[in-house]
Design a protein around this motif. Structure first.
Motif, PDB file in Angstrom:
ATOM      1  N   LEU B 148      15.000  41.987 -28.022  1.00 34.07           N
ATOM      2  CA  LEU B 148      15.253  42.632 -27.129  1.00 34.07           C
ATOM      3  C   LEU B 148      17.300  42.392 -27.836  1.00 34.07           C
ATOM      4  O   LEU B 148      17.899  43.780 -27.231  1.00 34.07           O
ATOM      5  N   ALA B 149      17.107  41.559 -28.040  1.00 35.31           N
ATOM      6  CA  ALA B 149      19.037  41.263 -28.783  1.00 35.31           C
ATOM      7  C   ALA B 149      19.142  42.439 -29.538  1.00 35.31           C
ATOM      8  O   ALA B 149      20.044  43.561 -29.412  1.00 35.31           O
ATOM      9  N   ILE B 150      18.162  43.003 -30.793  1.00 29.14           N
ATOM     10  CA  ILE B 150      19.013  43.947 -31.739  1.00 29.14           C
ATOM     11  C   ILE B 150      18.711  45.013 -30.670  1.00 29.14           C
ATOM     12  O   ILE B 150      19.463  46.340 -31.136  1.00 29.14           O
ATOM     13  N   ALA B 151      17.721  45.774 -30.273  1.00 27.49           N
ATOM     14  CA  ALA B 151      17.258  46.867 -29.573  1.00 27.49           C
ATOM     15  C   ALA B 151      18.550  47.156 -28.978  1.00 27.49           C
ATOM     16  O   ALA B 151      18.894  48.321 -29.007  1.00 27.49           O
ATOM     17  N   GLU B 235      16.635  52.322 -20.664  1.00 25.22           N
ATOM     18  CA  GLU B 235      17.268  51.519 -22.047  1.00 25.22           C
ATOM     19  C   GLU B 235      16.671  52.713 -22.882  1.00 25.22           C
ATOM     20  O   GLU B 235      17.524  52.755 -24.083  1.00 25.22           O
ATOM     21  N   ILE B 236      15.532  53.373 -23.263  1.00 24.50           N
ATOM     22  CA  ILE B 236      15.387  54.694 -24.202  1.00 24.50           C
ATOM     23  C   ILE B 236      16.426  55.200 -23.624  1.00 24.50           C
ATOM     24  O   ILE B 236      15.869  56.185 -25.114  1.00 24.50           O
ATOM     25  N   VAL B 275       9.164  54.077 -29.894  1.00 24.75           N
ATOM     26  CA  VAL B 275       7.803  53.704 -30.415  1.00 24.75           C
ATOM     27  C   VAL B 275       8.002  52.777 -30.315  1.00 24.75           C
ATOM     28  O   VAL B 275       6.891  51.829 -29.909  1.00 24.75           O
ATOM     29  N   SER B 276       9.238  51.576 -30.532  1.00 22.19           N
ATOM     30  CA  SER B 276       9.664  50.582 -30.022  1.00 22.19           C
ATOM     31  C   SER B 276       9.263  49.998 -28.649  1.00 22.19           C
ATOM     32  O   SER B 276       8.847  49.161 -28.059  1.00 22.19           O
ATOM     33  N   MET B 277       9.400  50.735 -28.299  1.00 17.00           N
ATOM     34  CA  MET B 277       9.705  50.882 -26.341  1.00 17.00           C
ATOM     35  C   MET B 277       8.640  50.237 -25.677  1.00 17.00           C
ATOM     36  O   MET B 277       7.815  49.243 -24.985  1.00 17.00           O
ATOM     37  N   LYS B 304      -3.655  52.852 -27.529  1.00 18.45           N
ATOM     38  CA  LYS B 304      -2.166  51.355 -26.765  1.00 18.45           C
ATOM     39  C   LYS B 304      -1.234  52.770 -27.007  1.00 18.45           C
ATOM     40  O   LYS B 304      -0.493  53.160 -25.780  1.00 18.45           O
ATOM     41  N   VAL B 305      -0.274  52.689 -28.341  1.00 18.36           N
ATOM     42  CA  VAL B 305       1.084  52.633 -28.505  1.00 18.36           C
ATOM     43  C   VAL B 305       0.700  54.543 -27.995  1.00 18.36           C
ATOM     44  O   VAL B 305       1.593  54.478 -27.544  1.00 18.36           O
ATOM     45  N   VAL B 306      -0.304  54.833 -28.691  1.00 18.34           N
ATOM     46  CA  VAL B 306       0.217  56.379 -28.630  1.00 18.34           C
ATOM     47  C   VAL B 306       0.110  57.136 -27.141  1.00 18.34           C
ATOM     48  O   VAL B 306       0.610  58.125 -26.509  1.00 18.34           O
TER      49      VAL B 306
END
Ligand code: SF4
Ligand code: SF4
Lengths: 198, 351
Positions: B148-151, B235-236, B275-277, B304-306
């Motif tokens: 969370l911090a880095i993103a 966020e994204i 992608v990271s979200m 799942k990610v796709v």
């Protein structure tokens, strides 16, 4: 949740329980998602021109001029220059000549018949003026070319049989292939494979 | 080399592998390899994703999407990449040249750094030498906090880019994104806290392990998931919350003045962030790599990610964009209290 609503002022002051529930469970948004999901799997309406498909216009279409022959194969144009006179942009040049060989339907044919497509606006007045129905605006619409010279089309080319037969009804998308020449790019239709998305 | 010879070498290998120094070297080498592989994969991800996005968009709008480059337009992203490479890189004359150059990199680095803690699967054992390899670069005990911090850092690139361009539209885009980031980061983190309370750990690996056997967090934290998802969309910077690059009012928002590769970096950032979200959503709420055992974990994870990414794209071409004040009021007046309430209720239930 009031701010979410785009309702008019009358409704937003008294938010009914039903509306509130609708918002909390995102009913509207989910409905929207379902609509787009259904669209994802409907047949697409894209016409893949010029790679695969091409639109063949109706008979009434006013495209590139054609000079026609009668049933015996005689040239219908008698070089009367009426088309030249009726053209508002003066882009037709007709030079008549006498001809006794029976090439045409009378003893007079066009020695030169030229159309300058750069000036033509495809109004069709020349077609109306022609007394022998020699001149018709055809269904050819791919007129782009690599040189200006190509935009002046003469009798020799226009009198050739057309790629799309006159009887063909038109108003369909047909299978086609893209052909790149050194003078221009043409899309050659294959009238046997037709397709309608509507 | 024949099968026999490899067998013959195995005892020697095992001897080597028992040496602590060799093990350390191997470990370092392994981390290095993993970093390179992950970076390369993540770097090339936007290529299939742009293709997917355009196809999804096309079919939702009853079009075909890209069709002309390669069969079904499959090479379109490559063509686009080549085009972006060779375009002129324009720097506006009144822009701050240094910040302008460095901003895309500032926004790009954090989204890549996020991938350091993301576990893609459980440990796998390499056959023959019985060496265990973990499918993550590092298992930090504060994993989710780190992510969370880095993103959140990547918004600096957007703000700097917007400011350095010396253009009002870019500046407005940058400001909007900072405001949006601040308001939604809170809700996002609070939504994660619900999960952390259930699992009792901040490590992403532990969070996934706790969800094995269909104990997916989405069943225990549905409200948390909804908040997480909405805040994640914001966020994204995706529709319905893509106000920083609102085409209707801001031209292209913070990257209005960017062209060529620098623009590509911003695009890359956006896709990698998506992608990271999605990965985060899968890890926190959908059980990560857990799934029926007929497929290996990593495959489940990818599926799942796709699906999650598809959902992001699907929403993008379904919803209109919110107004700016609506965005703020959703964030502060709805999501934040709801997420606090969620934490409270979760706490009460756990006690
Ligand atoms: S279509 Fe109209 S503009 Fe064109 S040649 Fe005929 S009369 Fe002239
Ligand atoms: S095309 Fe028709 S109008 Fe024109 S010169 Fe020939 S016969 Fe006359």
């Amino acid at each position: 949740m009031n701010e979410l609503s785009t309702d008019n002022h009358k409704n937003s002051s008294s938010l009914s329980i039903k509306d509130l529930l609708k918002k909390v469970f995102f009913i509207d948004l989910i409905q929207g998602l379902f609509i787009t999901f259904n669209y994802t799997f409907t047949k697409t309406i894209t016409e893949r021109y010029p790679d695969d498909e091409k639109w063949i216009p109706y008979k009434r279409f006013r495209g590139l001029h054609t000079l026609n022959r009668n049933k015996e194969g005689k040239e219908l144009c008698v070089g009367c220059e009426l088309c030249q006179k009726s053209c508002p942009t003066q882009c037709i040049t007709v030079i008549p000549m006498e001809d006794k060989t029976g090439k045409g339907i009378a003893d007079r044919i066009a020695y030169r018949w030229e159309i300058n497509l750069l000036r033509c606006m495809f109004c069709g007045l020349c077609e109306d003026a022609c007394p022998t129905e020699a001149l018709k605006l055809g269904r050819e619409y791919e007129l782009a070319s690599f040189s200006m010279q190509r935009q002046i089309r003469s009798k020799e080319e226009l009198i050739k049989p057309q790629p799309i037969p006159v009887e063909f009804e038109g108003g369909v998308i047909v299978r086609a292939t893209l052909e790149k020449g050194d003078k221009e790019i043409k899309v050659k239709p294959d009238l046997s494979v037709q397709k309608r998305w509507w | 080399m024949g099968q026999e010879e490899i067998r013959g070498l195995l005892p020697v290998l095992e001897l080597y592998l028992s040496n602590p120094l060799v093990i350390m070297m191997l470990e370092i080498l392994l981390i290095f390899i993993k970093v390179v592989v992950v970076t390369l994969v993540v770097f090339s991800l936007p290529l299939p994703l742009t293709y997917m996005e355009r196809k999804v968009a096309g079919h939702i709008q009853v079009r075909l999407g890209p069709m002309r480059v390669g069969p079904h337009g499959i090479l379109q992203p490559l063509a686009d990449m080549i085009k972006l490479f060779f375009k002129e890189d324009i720097i506006p004359s009144k822009a701050d040249p240094w910040l302008f150059r460095i901003a895309p990199v500032i926004s790009m680095v954090p989204v890549f750094a996020v991938f350091a803690t993301i576990p893609f699967g459980d440990k796998i054992t390499i056959p023959f030498i019985n060496y265990e390899v973990s499918m993550y670069i590092s298992d930090m005990n504060v994993g989710i906090l780190y992510v969370l911090a880095i993103a959140g850092l990547s918004v600096y690139g957007i703000i700097l880019g917007g400011w350095a361009s010396n253009s009002k539209y870019a500046l407005l885009g940058g400001l909007r994104s900072s405001a949006q980031m601040i308001s939604y980061e809170l809700a996002l983190s609070f939504a994660c806290i619900g999960v952390v309370m259930i699992v009792n750990s901040l490590s992403l690996v532990d969070i996934v392990k706790a969800q094995s056997g269909w104990h997916w967090n989405i069943f225990y934290q549905p409200v948390g998931f909804v908040i997480f998802f909405i805040a994640g969309l914001a966020e994204i910077n995706r529709i319905p919350f893509d106000l920083p690059e609102d085409e209707g009012t801001l031209g292209a928002g913070y990257h209005s003045e960017y062209s060529s590769m620098r623009f590509a970096f911003f695009m890359l950032t956006e896709y990698v962030a998506m992608v990271s979200m999605s990965i985060l959503a899968v890890l926190l709420f959908f059980g990560g790599w857990n799934g029926p055992s007929f497929l290996p974990g990593i495959i489940w994870f990818v599926i799942k990610v796709v699906l999650c990414i598809y959902f992001f794209m699907w929403t993008r071409f379904t919803f209109p964009r919110y107004r700016y004040d609506q965005l703020m009021s959703i964030g502060w007046k709805v999501l934040l209290p709801l997420s606090l309430l969620n934490i409270l209720i979760t706490g009460l239930i756990i006690i």
